[in-house]
Design a protein around this motif. Structure first.
Motif, PDB file in Angstrom:
ATOM      1  N   CYS A   1      10.157 -11.775  11.641  1.00  0.00           N
ATOM      2  CA  CYS A   1       9.830 -11.327  10.395  1.00  0.00           C
ATOM      3  C   CYS A   1       8.229 -11.061   9.998  1.00  0.00           C
ATOM      4  O   CYS A   1       7.861 -10.335   9.163  1.00  0.00           O
TER       5      CYS A   1
ATOM      6  N   VAL B   1      14.095  -7.641   6.368  1.00  0.00           N
ATOM      7  CA  VAL B   1      13.906  -9.208   6.738  1.00  0.00           C
ATOM      8  C   VAL B   1      15.345  -9.838   6.834  1.00  0.00           C
ATOM      9  O   VAL B   1      15.609 -10.439   7.696  1.00  0.00           O
TER      10      VAL B   1
ATOM     11  N   LEU C   1      16.769  -8.462  10.033  1.00  0.00           N
ATOM     12  CA  LEU C   1      16.145  -9.205  11.300  1.00  0.00           C
ATOM     13  C   LEU C   1      16.585 -10.420  11.451  1.00  0.00           C
ATOM     14  O   LEU C   1      16.809 -11.116  12.442  1.00  0.00           O
ATOM     15  N   GLY C   2      16.605 -11.370  10.486  1.00  0.00           N
ATOM     16  CA  GLY C   2      17.383 -12.692  10.358  1.00  0.00           C
ATOM     17  C   GLY C   2      18.845 -12.653  10.976  1.00  0.00           C
ATOM     18  O   GLY C   2      19.224 -13.435  11.631  1.00  0.00           O
TER      19      GLY C   2
END
Length: 122
Positions: free
Chosen positions: A54, A100, A103-104
């Motif tokens: 991130c 984000v 991506l997490g």
């Protein structure tokens, strides 16, 4: 100090139980104790992977926004800012939050695959 310690404890518990969501999405839900034990020794790896995934996105957005707003001579210290400034900032912030979170989720699913499914795929 008490609020900071409480926030840290909640954060640690969230990281240690983070396999609950990918396990439920995969169709093999875990209990809290199982998720807690499984993440033993992997919590710091998860944190590091999240930061590595991130940080480039967040830093790029900060640098680009800073350059654009400074080129337009817009800063929060100036008197009145145009409404478009706040709308653009909110739009970019919302898009960044979506990236984000995606991506997490990919980092969590990768951890689930590596930790929980390592014996099944072999």
């Amino acid at each position: 100090p008490i609020a900071g310690v409480l926030a840290l404890l909640i954060w640690v518990a969230t990281v240690r139980c983070s396999l609950l969501f990918p396990a439920a999405a995969f169709g093999r839900p875990l209990g809290l104790p199982t998720a807690w034990r499984t993440m033993r020794g992997n919590s710091w790896r998860l944190l590091a992977c999240g930061i590595v995934a991130c940080a480039p996105v967040i830093l790029t957005i900060i640098v680009v926004l800073g350059a654009v707003f400074s080129a337009l001579h817009l800063n929060q210290d100036s008197g009145r800012l145009p409404l478009g400034f706040f709308i653009l900032r909110a739009l970019i912030g919302t898009c960044a939050n979506f990236v984000v979170v995606a991506l997490g989720a990919s980092v969590l699913s990768s951890f689930y695959r590596r930790i929980m499914l390592r014996g099944i795929d072999a």
